[in-house]
Every structure is written in C-alpha cells, then in structure tokens.
Design a protein around this motif. Structure first.
Motif, PDB file in Angstrom:
ATOM      1  N   LEU A  74     -12.102   9.121   3.725  1.00  0.00           N
ATOM      2  CA  LEU A  74     -11.140  10.073   3.164  1.00  0.00           C
ATOM      3  C   LEU A  74     -10.638   9.542   1.830  1.00  0.00           C
ATOM      4  N   TYR A  75     -10.628  10.403   0.813  1.00  0.00           N
ATOM      5  CA  TYR A  75     -10.099  10.005  -0.487  1.00  0.00           C
ATOM      6  C   TYR A  75      -9.263  11.149  -1.052  1.00  0.00           C
ATOM      7  N   PHE A  76      -8.341  10.802  -1.942  1.00  0.00           N
ATOM      8  CA  PHE A  76      -7.540  11.828  -2.606  1.00  0.00           C
ATOM      9  C   PHE A  76      -6.958  11.258  -3.884  1.00  0.00           C
ATOM     10  N   VAL A 128       0.184   7.707   1.611  1.00  0.00           N
ATOM     11  CA  VAL A 128      -0.481   7.022   2.722  1.00  0.00           C
ATOM     12  C   VAL A 128       0.497   6.751   3.851  1.00  0.00           C
ATOM     13  N   HIS A 129       0.066   7.064   5.081  1.00  0.00           N
ATOM     14  CA  HIS A 129       0.868   6.808   6.276  1.00  0.00           C
ATOM     15  C   HIS A 129       0.029   6.023   7.274  1.00  0.00           C
ATOM     16  N   GLY A 130       0.691   5.441   8.266  1.00  0.00           N
ATOM     17  CA  GLY A 130      -0.011   4.792   9.362  1.00  0.00           C
ATOM     18  C   GLY A 130       0.433   3.371   9.593  1.00  0.00           C
ATOM     19  N   ASP A 131       0.698   3.049  10.879  1.00  0.00           N
ATOM     20  CA  ASP A 131       1.087   1.693  11.254  1.00  0.00           C
ATOM     21  C   ASP A 131      -0.123   0.790  11.469  1.00  0.00           C
ATOM     22  N   ASP A 132      -1.331   1.364  11.366  1.00  0.00           N
ATOM     23  CA  ASP A 132      -2.543   0.585  11.611  1.00  0.00           C
ATOM     24  C   ASP A 132      -3.146   0.011  10.331  1.00  0.00           C
ATOM     25  N   ILE A 133      -2.464   0.152   9.212  1.00  0.00           N
ATOM     26  CA  ILE A 133      -2.996  -0.339   7.939  1.00  0.00           C
ATOM     27  C   ILE A 133      -2.903  -1.861   7.905  1.00  0.00           C
ATOM     28  N   LEU A 134      -4.034  -2.516   7.683  1.00  0.00           N
ATOM     29  CA  LEU A 134      -4.081  -3.975   7.621  1.00  0.00           C
ATOM     30  C   LEU A 134      -3.822  -4.493   6.212  1.00  0.00           C
ATOM     31  N   GLY A 135      -4.049  -3.637   5.222  1.00  0.00           N
ATOM     32  CA  GLY A 135      -3.879  -4.017   3.831  1.00  0.00           C
ATOM     33  C   GLY A 135      -4.768  -3.158   2.965  1.00  0.00           C
ATOM     34  N   THR A 186      -6.907   7.126  -3.969  1.00  0.00           N
ATOM     35  CA  THR A 186      -6.808   6.333  -2.746  1.00  0.00           C
ATOM     36  C   THR A 186      -7.979   6.641  -1.838  1.00  0.00           C
ATOM     37  N   ILE A 187      -8.587   5.589  -1.315  1.00  0.00           N
ATOM     38  CA  ILE A 187      -9.739   5.733  -0.418  1.00  0.00           C
ATOM     39  C   ILE A 187      -9.458   4.986   0.877  1.00  0.00           C
ATOM     40  N   VAL A 189       0.838  -1.195   0.000  1.00  0.00           N
ATOM     41  CA  VAL A 189       0.000   0.000   0.000  1.00  0.00           C
ATOM     42  C   VAL A 189       0.870   1.241   0.000  1.00  0.00           C
ATOM     43  N   ARG A 190       1.879   1.253   0.861  1.00  0.00           N
ATOM     44  CA  ARG A 190       2.755   2.428   0.975  1.00  0.00           C
ATOM     45  C   ARG A 190       3.619   2.607  -0.269  1.00  0.00           C
TER      46      ARG A 190
END
Length: 318
Positions: A187-189, A68-75, A180-181, A61-62
C-alpha cells in the motif's frame, strides 16, 4: 518509434514516485544517477535539508506521516531526497531536449517486424515503411516480449494491470506529507493536488493488457486501508485510472545487448520502477552503446541471467 504518443502508456499512468530505497545495491547506485538528473530537470523536490536515509522509530513514523496508523509498526526508513515528480513534465522535457539535439521521434508508428541477416539487425519494418538500422533498443515496456518475439528473442516481461485512485480533497493533510509505502502490503499513498493518490498490488494478480479500472480492488484494499491509513477510507474517490507494470521474474530490469542477435538491445522489464530509473538507464546505455564502460556495472541486469540462473531479485517492489 512510438505506436501511440509519447508517455501514453505506463509512464503517463504511473504514480510518479522517485526513491533510492531499494534492496539491490545496483539499483541504489543507479538511482543515485537518476536523482541527480531529476534535480537538474525538475525544481519541484520537497527539500528538507537532511542528506541521508535514516531509520525511524515507530513514534517518528507517525510524526512524519500522520496518515499512518497501527500499533504493529516496528519502524521505518526515511530518505528526504525521495519524492514525487510529474511523469508528463519529465516526458515533455526529455522529448523536447531530444528534438533540439536532432533526434527524430516518430509517434503513431508501430513496429511490425525486425529484419535480420547473419545474426545481425539490419532493419525494422513499421507501419510507416522499412527503416534500415544496425541497432534496435527494445523499450516497449509491457509489450517488450512482443518486440522480442519479432527478433526471435524470449524477453520474459509480462503485463500486470495496477489501479491508482485519487481521493476528494483532504484539506487537513499537509501537502508536505511524504510518499509513504507499507512494504508488508505494498500500500502506498502521497498528496496529489488537493487529495491523496493511493494504490496497492494484489496477491492474486494475473498478466493482462486490460487497463480498465477494477473498482473491486477497493474492496480488496479495505482491510489494509482501515488498519494502516483509515482516513483514505472516508475521503471519497475523485478519479481513478489503471496502467501496466512490466514485470520480470526477478523484478529487475533487462538492460543491454542480447546474446544471439547483434544490435538487439533491451531497456525494459522495470517492474514498476521505470519512470524513476529512466534517466540513469538512458545515460548508462548510451555510454555502453558508444563503447565506453558504463559508470554503473549492469551485469546483474543482463538478459542472459535468465539462462545462467545468476539472478539477484529486487525485494523492494511496490
């Protein structure tokens, strides 16, 4: 008939996203038709050579979406044939083709009433006079319930204002960065010109026809942006606008003939997906209206579902 100009309302103010990643199978199949039409209509897709949607691990994803940032992303999921298109260009292309085929498009003409006789549509009263017809298609978007009321039909569509912001130039972000959503927050951009376009739904939204930009939304989005895409917070805002989502109770469109009034059809209530679904919907309803079996079954979108309770909500709503 359009009371203002073609594309002047929700279509002209949308983010232009086109995707097949819905939670409802009927929406996915219908969107396949739309994607095929968009490919023939607009040669601006970002083609990657990958044909199927696939699962992404957090590190992928990254890599694919560096904003996109964040350590909580599962996939995440990625579909390379999803993308963006110009709502203005699409509207002009379709309206131009319609005129070449002999369709009469009346702009600056508003409907004031629907004439009925013995349970059948007979005419529409407009600001340009009365027009005899045996069929009316309610494609009024956020105003669909008002057209329904003229026919004595309850069309459960409500208008919800949504704000879109475009940042100042962000040269370090590739123009190939995918739309990205973050489905947890909506949130999307995506890249827009030399900046980034972004938006997000609010949990406390209330129905309204107000399309003034609500700058307070930026404050409400701040925590999500700082956590998920902090570069957006430092980019500065170049421009902003607001449009209306036409929302139904189950976030699904209302398509097809309506029971109780022969000749009254709906194509409304897309709940934020109207631009991307329009090519398929136009094709399928044309099939149905001409007596053919629609290529994609449209039963789950029937107006009667609100009376029978046979609903299948769409969960992937942005």
């Amino acid at each position: 008939m359009e009371r203002e100009t073609l594309g002047s309302q929700s279509t002209g103010r949308c983010a232009g996203g086109i995707r097949r990643q819905f939670s409802s199978a009927a929406n996915v199949v219908m969107q396949q038709l739309s994607v095929a039409d968009f490919r023939r209509l607009l040669p601006m897709w970002h083609k990657t050579g990958v044909t199927d949607a696939r699962w992404l691990e957090p590190h992928e994803v990254r890599e694919l979406a560096p904003l996109v940032h964040g350590d909580d992303i599962l996939g995440g999921t990625f579909c390379p044939s999803d993308g963006i298109a110009s709502p203005h260009a699409v509207t002009i292309a379709y309206s131009g083709a319609a005129r070449r085929l002999g369709v009469r498009l009346l702009e600056g003409v508003a409907i004031e009433g629907i004439v009925q006789e013995a349970g059948h549509v007979r005419a529409v009263r407009t600001t340009a006079g009365e027009i005899s017809t045996s069929a009316v298609f309610n494609c009024a978007g956020a105003w669909a319930s008002k057209i329904g009321a003229m026919a004595g039909i309850d069309v459960p569509v409500e208008p919800y204002p949504r704000n879109i912001f475009v940042t100042d130039p962000v040269p370090e972000v590739s123009r190939q960065h995918p739309m990205t959503i973050d489905f947890a927050t909506s949130l999307y951009f995506h890249p827009e010109g030399d900046g980034l376009l972004f938006g997000m739904g609010m949990r406390d939204e209330k129905p309204s026809f107000n399309t003034d930009v609500d700058w307070g939304v930026l404050d409400a989005m701040a925590e999500v942006i700082d956590r998920r895409a902090p570069r957006l917070a430092t980019a500065g805002i170049q421009t902003a606008w607001a449009g209306l989502y036409e929302m139904t109770p189950d976030h699904q469109p209302i398509l097809g003939p309506v029971d109780g009034l022969e000749g009254f059809w709906c194509a409304c209530g897309f709940s934020g997906h109207g631009f991307q679904q329009a090519p398929a919907v136009g094709y399928l309803l044309a099939q149905w209206f001409s007596g053919e079996q629609p290529q994609v079954p449209l039963d789950i979108f029937a107006h009667r579902r609100f009376a029978t309770g046979n609903v299948e909500p769409e969960n992937n709503v942005v």
